[in-house]
Motif scaffolding. Structure first.
Motif, short mmCIF file in Angstrom:
data_model
loop_
_atom_site.label_atom_id
_atom_site.label_comp_id
_atom_site.label_asym_id
_atom_site.label_seq_id
_atom_site.Cartn_x
_atom_site.Cartn_y
_atom_site.Cartn_z
N ILE A 313 0.87 -1.16 0.12
CA ILE A 313 -0.15 0.16 0.01
C ILE A 313 0.73 1.32 -0.11
CG2 ILE A 313 -1.63 1.36 1.42
CD1 ILE A 313 -2.90 -1.43 2.15
N ALA A 393 -5.00 2.94 2.15
CA ALA A 393 -5.40 2.03 1.47
C ALA A 393 -6.51 2.29 0.50
CB ALA A 393 -6.08 0.81 2.18
N GLU A 398 -7.22 0.00 -2.45
CA GLU A 398 -6.90 -1.18 -1.79
C GLU A 398 -7.56 -1.50 -0.74
OE1 GLU A 398 -5.38 -3.57 -3.32
OE2 GLU A 398 -4.11 -2.56 -4.85
N LYS A 460 1.71 -8.84 -6.23
CA LYS A 460 1.18 -7.28 -6.45
C LYS A 460 2.38 -6.26 -6.31
CE LYS A 460 -3.55 -7.87 -4.87
NZ LYS A 460 -4.47 -6.90 -5.78
#
Length: 480
Positions: A313, A393, A398, A460
Motif C-alpha cells: 500500500i 489503502a 486497496e 502485487k
C-alpha cells in the motif's frame, strides 16, 4: 431470527450498534440465553424433555395456572423467584406440581439445589436416581438447549412468553398474538412454523425489558454445575500440506537480483528506485522468514502478512503522490529515520544503559547520522503524510486488502482478544462449564496458513516494479 447485516447496524461514536441493541438495552451476559436465562427456565426444559413436546407443553401450562392462582404477583416463571417465595407457599406449590408431574422430573435439580440450602425443594423432589444420573441429565439438557435457536430452546422460550401473555404484562398486536398462540398446536415440521418460531424468539427477547436477573442465583447455579464434571477440551487443527515455497522464493529472489543489478549498474543514485527496491526487499525478507521458520500456521505469520500488505500500500501511495511532492522519496526516508532518532533520543535522555536489550541504540544513532547531521532531522510522530494505513489503502483503491486482511492481522499484532481467542485458547466442550476456554499452553491450536495471501500480496508488489522498470519475459512469475 434473521441475521443482521453490517449495513443494518447503526454507527455511533465509532461503534457499530446492532439493530436489537439499538431498540432494546444491550443484552448483557447475565441476560443472555445460555448463561442468564436458561438456568432460570431449566425446570421448564426438564418437563418438556421428560414428557415430550406436546404433553410437556400442556403440563407446563397446567403449572402456570397454579402459579397464577397461588402467586398472582409473580413477575416471571424464573426458578430463582420461585425459590425466594415463603416456605409455606413453596411447599404448597411443589405439592400441587406433584399432582401434575412425577418427582423424577425435577430430581436432577436436587444435585444443584441441595437440602442444605434449599430444604423444601430438595425434600419434595428427591428420588432414587444416583448423583451420576442426575448430573448426566443436567449436562444433556444444557447441551441440547445451549443454542437459543433450536426447536427445544424455542419451546422453552415459548412457554416463558406464554406466561407473560397470560399475565397481560406483554402487549402485542392481536395478529401477532394469534400466530404465536398457534405454536403449541403445530408440529415443528409444519411449514408455517418457519415464520412463527422467529416471532416467538423475537418476542421473548422483549421480555428482557420487563424482567430482572438474579446474579446471586446465576452464580450459585453455574458454580454447582461446573463442579459436576471435568473439562472436555478440543482444538481446531487447520494445518494443510506444506506449500512448495522454495521454488517461489527462488523465483522472487531472481527477480530482485535483476532489479538490484539494474540499480547498481544503471541508476546507482536513483532515490526512487532505491526506496521501491528497499520496500520490496523488506517484504521479501519477511516472506523468507515465513518459509525458513515454517511460520505458515502461526501468529507470527499473520504479522508477516500484515507487513507485506502495508509495504504494498505504501509503494502505491508514494507513486500516486510523487508528482505532488518535490521529493517524496527523500521525505519518506527522513520520516522513517526520524522515528529512529526519536527512539534513540528518548534512550539518551533517560541516562539508563540497556546493554541486554535487543535494540542496538548506538547503531541506530549511527544510521540517523548516515543521512545528515541529526541536528537537522526532525521527528514526525504522526503517520507518514498525515494519513494512516486505512486512509492510504482507500486512497490507492486497496480497501479490500485493508478490510479483509490487514485489519484482521492487526488484531494479532496488537494482541486484541479476538486474536488471542483464536490462537491461544482451546475450547471446553462441557456445557456445565459454559463451554469456557483454557489457555493453549501445549500449542495444539493451529491457524490457517497465510501462504496463499502472502504470495498474492508479494505478486502485487512485484507487479508494481514490473510496471515501472519492466521485466524480461523469462523472469515473469509463472513463465518458463
Amino acid at each position: 431470527m434473521e441475521k443482521s447485516k453490517l449495513s443494518d447496524h447503526t454507527f455511533k461514536k465509532g461503534k457499530f450498534i446492532t439493530p436489537w441493541n439499538e431498540m432494546l438495552s444491550e443484552v448483557t451476559r447475565e441476560n443472555s440465553w445460555f448463561h442468564g436465562r436458561l438456568p432460570e427456565y431449566f425446570w421448564i426444559g426438564l418437563i418438556i424433555k421428560f414428557y415430550g413436546r406436546k404433553a410437556g407443553l400442556m403440563k407446563c401450562n397446567a403449572i402456570f395456572r397454579i402459579l397464577r392462582e397461588e402467586v398472582p404477583g409473580l413477575e416471571a416463571p424464573r426458578f430463582s423467584m420461585i425459590l425466594k417465595l415463603d416456605i409455606s407457599i413453596q411447599k404448597g406449590l411443589f405439592e400441587a406440581m406433584l399432582m401434575i408431574i412425577d418427582k423424577k422430573v425435577f430430581a436432577p435439580l436436587t444435585a444443584i439445589f441441595t437440602y442444605t440450602d434449599y430444604p423444601i425443594f430438595s425434600s419434595e423432589f428427591q428420588s432414587s436416581e444416583s448423583v451420576e444420573e442426575r448430573i448426566e441429565c443436567i449436562n444433556s439438557l444444557l447441551k441440547e438447549a445451549s443454542d437459543h435457536q433450536t426447536h427445544f430452546s424455542t419451546d422453552i422460550r415459548f412457554m416463558v412468553l406464554y406466561f407473560h401473555l397470560l399475565s397481560g404484562k406483554l402487549q402485542m398486536p392481536s395478529a401477532s398474538i394469534e400466530a404465536i398462540l398457534e405454536y403449541p398446536h403445530l408440529s415443528h415440521e409444519d411449514e408455517i412454523m418457519r415464520s412463527i418460531r422467529p416471532r416467538v424468539r423475537a418476542a421473548e427477547l422483549i421480555l428482557l425489558e420487563l424482567e430482572s436477573f438474579d446474579a446471586k442465583y446465576l452464580d450459585y447455579f453455574w458454580e454447582a454445575v461446573s463442579k459436576m464434571s471435568d473439562c472436555e477440551l478440543y482444538y481446531i487443527d487447520l494445518t494443510e500440506s506444506p506449500p512448495d515455497s522454495e521454488i517461489y522464493i527462488s523465483q522472487v529472489k531472481t527477480i530482485l537480483e535483476y532489479y538490484t543489478s539494474l540499480l547498481t549498474s544503471v541508476s546507482p543514485l536513483d532515490n526512487k528506485m532505491l526506496v521501491l527496491l528497499g520496500i520490496t526487499t523488506y517484504s521479501y525478507k519477511r516472506l523468507l522468514e515465513l518459509v525458513e521458520h515454517n511460520l505458515f500456521h502461526t501468529i507470527s505469520g499473520r504479522g508477516i502478512t500484515r507487513v507485506l500488505i502495508e509495504d504494498y500500500i505504501m509503494m502505491k501511495y508514494l507513486l500516486k503522490h510523487e508528482t505532488s511532492h518535490s521529493d517524496i522519496w527523500t521525505e519518506y526516508q527522513y520520516y522513517g529515520i526520524g522515528q529512529y532518532k526519536l527512539i534513540f533520543e528518548r534512550y539518551r535522555q533517560s541516562g539508563i544503559e540497556r546493554p541486554s536489550s535487543h535494540v542496538s541504540y548506538e547503531y541506530m544513532d549511527m544510521l540517523v547520522n548516515e543521512y545528515k547531521d541529526k541536528e537537522f532531522i526532525d521527528m514526525d510522530t504522526s503517520y507518514f503524510n498525515k494519513q494512516n494505513v486505512r486512509l492510504k489503502a482507500k486512497d490507492v483503491d486497496e480497501q479490500d486488502l485493508f478490510n479483509y486482511y490487514y485489519d484482521y492481522d492487526s488484531a494479532f499484532e496488537h494482541g486484541l482478544w479476538g486474536a488471542i481467542r483464536e490462537s491461544s485458547l482451546v475450547k471446553c466442550n462441557s456445557p456445565s462449564h459454559q463451554y469456557h476456554c483454557i489457555p493453549d499452553i501445549e500449542n495444539n491450536q493451529k491457524l490457517k496458513s497465510v501462504w496463499d495471501d502472502c504470495v498474492g500480496v508479494m505478486n502485487k508488489t512485484l507487479s508494481v516494479l514490473e510496471g515501472i522498470y519492466g521485466l524480461p519475459t523469462h523472469l515473469v512469475l509463472g513463465e518458463e
